[in-house]
Structure formats: C-alpha cells, structure tokens
Design an enzyme around this catalytic site. Structure first.
Site, PDB file in Angstrom:
ATOM      1  CD  GLU A 150      28.720  36.687  34.408  1.00 46.67           C
ATOM      2  OE1 GLU A 150      28.760  37.589  33.540  1.00 46.67           O
ATOM      3  OE2 GLU A 150      29.563  36.611  35.326  1.00 46.67           O
ATOM      4  CD  GLU A 189      36.090  35.588  31.974  1.00 45.36           C
ATOM      5  OE1 GLU A 189      36.875  34.621  32.171  1.00 45.36           O
ATOM      6  OE2 GLU A 189      36.446  36.654  31.438  1.00 45.36           O
TER       7      GLU A 189
END
Length: 349
Positions: free
Chosen positions: A173, A316
């Site tokens: 994310e 991430e």
C-alpha cells in the site's frame, strides 16, 4: 466482472489430504523431524492451498494499492500529502524500496491508484471511485457502496492476474497518513484502545503521538463502526487503499493462490477481509512483524505468526517481497531434499 458474493463463494477449502501428505513427506526427509521449523509448516500450508505435493510459484506479483486520505487534514502525517503521488511515480520508475526488493526476489509490481488526488499516472491502473477519502475524524471515509465497489473491483483484479499466469500474490500500500485509519480499524476490530494501536508511522514525532490517538478516538466515536462488519469498518474509518488491499486478499483466495501480507496496513486489511469472509483465512501468509505499534494486537487477533522481524515499517509490500525467497525455499526442500528411504536410513522411535 464477478460480484463479490460470487467471488466469496468461489473460495475453496485447502486440501487436508495434501497437507497430510506434505507432512509425511517432510518427516521422511534426511533430517530430524521438524528440524526445519517454520519452513516445514509453511510447506504444509502451501501444499494445502495449492492442492499439490509439489507447490511452486514461478510468477510472483505484489499488488500495491495507493490512495490519499482526508484525515491528513488533522495533521497526523509528517510528510506532505503530495508525497503519495511522488512515491507512486517513483514506483512507476522502479526506484522505490518495493521495486528493488521485488526485483531481487524475481517478482513483478502492479500499481493500482485507488484514490490519489490529481490526474491519472501513466502505467498505473486507475481504479478510483473518487480522489481521496473523507476525513474520518469528522465522518465516514466513504460511502458503503464506494467501499464495496472498490473491494469487488480489486478482488476481480487479483483473479484476473492469476488467470494471466500469476501464481503468488503479495499485497502492498501507499498513502500519506494511512497508519491513522489502519490504527482505527485495528482498534475497532480488535476491541483495543487507540493508545495501543497508534504508532509513529513514517516518523511522526513521538511528542505528538497523543494528538494522533485523539484523532483515532474521535473517528471511532463519530462513526461508530460495526466491528463485525468488515465493509462497515472500511467505509467508516478506513481508506481507499485499505479497501483495495482487502479486495486483493479476497480475490487471491478465490483464485486459489496464497496471499502474502506485508505489515501493519495489510494486517488491518486482513482483519477486514476475514470479517467479510472467514474463508480467506487459510490463504494468509504473514511476512514480517512491522515495527508499527498496533502490529502485535492485529496479529494476535488474526492468530498469525510472521517469519521475519526486521524492525521495518516502510510498507509498499516490502515485507512481502522479502518473504518470497523464503516461500521458494519452503517449496524447494520437499522437492529436492533426499529421503530417509532412499538413503536406507532408519530412525529409532
């Protein structure tokens, strides 16, 4: 596009026979029984998910969902909101941490814009229902139908990727201030005080942490989300990136592939996914124990035990990328290691 209910109903139960068969195979290798620890339990889980005694994942992919958050306006992030867009551009150019670690693991990175403010970004899938969620400290992050739509669309995306040959999916994310809604979600679904779930995120000053706690307390009080309804929690105190990640988790399970979780944000999404359908649970593979404060509470509620503990809090999908080689190792052991029978070795009982 399949409906979310259809997708949920497509999630199969992992194979007990394959799990038992893999356990027997591991016990017959040239090593003391159980001596490879978590590699063995992981091999058993993967065998059950993949319905085979020879699990292998030649094409791995991390799906990164990114969005901006209205709660940013409450001054709960140390970075400017535009960094969400800037870092997504870095990912497109393969300069971000997840790109480096994914490449090292032989994995792809698929980028999905679930709610970044501004124009579309080249080479990024545009799944936005709108640009940026609303401020959870003042009302719901989004409407329920928006949350449902995004979950459904990202679940379909995961299924489509498997149909194109992806055999293992990791989640990641991106979004400035997104640890605030994640902490709110974990507080609600784990019945934990925000003081126990709110952390520093991307270097938020420790001296201002109480302010962030107060924002989460206000968000929960204003919205009163139903802890048993994953969609309600996402819509009221979550965010578009978290909805997308939840959808990817559900879709990966429906497609019959393991889904490798990342850190704190992914555990919040996994909690929501399990509330939406407990069928996803056997497909969850935790990677690392994030340094973010509420991680242990979320993991305890999920009854998951990550393999890695490296003090990371980048997000991430970086932890998922690090987990991929360990998954490969868990598959390689039963496939390539010698057996007691072939070596004419008998262990005393």
């Amino acid at each position: 596009m399949q409906t979310l209910n259809h997708i949920i109903n497509a999630i199969n139960t992992p194979s007990d026979a394959c799990e038992k068969g893999m356990a027997e195979r591991l016990n017959g290798l040239v090593k003391p029984i159980g001596s490879l620890g978590r590699l063995e339990s992981l091999a058993i889980q993967l065998s059950g998910i993949s319905h085979t005694l020879a699990p292998a994942y030649p094409r791995k992919q991390i799906i990164v969902t990114a969005a901006d958050h209205g709660v940013y306006d409450e001054d709960v992030s140390s970075a400017p909101q535009v960094v969400t867009r800037m870092q997504m551009v870095n990912m497109v150019e393969e300069k971000a941490g997840v790109n480096v670690l994914a490449k090292q693991a032989g994995a792809e990175v698929l980028l999905v814009d679930t709610g970044i403010k501004g124009d579309t970004i080249d080479r990024v899938l545009d799944f936005r229902v709108r640009q940026g969620s609303d401020n959870i400290a003042m009302g719901p992050a989004m409407r329920r139908d928006e949350a449902y739509c995004l979950i459904e669309r990202c679940a379909n995306l995961a299924i489509a990727q498997v149909e194109k040959g992806v055999s293992l999916i990791g989640v990641g994310e991106l979004g400035m201030a997104n640890t605030t809604p994640a902490a709110a979600m974990v507080s609600v679904m784990c019945h934990a005080a925000p003081e126990l779930t709110v952390g520093v995120g991307a270097n938020f000053p420790e001296r201002r942490l109480q302010h962030k706690v107060e924002v989460v307390n206000r968000a929960i009080a204003v919205n009163r989300p139903d802890a048993q309804d994953g969609v309600d929690v996402l819509a009221k105190v979550g965010g578009f990136d978290l909805c997308g990640m939840t959808g990817v988790i559900i879709g990966a399970a429906a497609a019959g592939v393991p889904v490798v979780l990342d850190g704190f944000l992914s555990y919040a999404a996994a909690l929501a996914a399990v509330k939406i359908t407990p069928r996803v649970y056997p497909y969850l593979v935790p990677s690392h124990s994030s340094a973010e404060k509420g991680t242990l509470i979320a993991l305890a509620a999920l009854k998951l035990h990550p393999v890695l503990n490296m003090g990371m809090r980048l997000g991430e999908g970086s932890g998922a990328a690090l987990m991929f080689p360990i998954i490969d190792a868990a598959c390689a052991i039963p496939a390539n290691m010698g057996t007691l029978a072939s070596g004419d070795i008998a262990l005393s009982k």
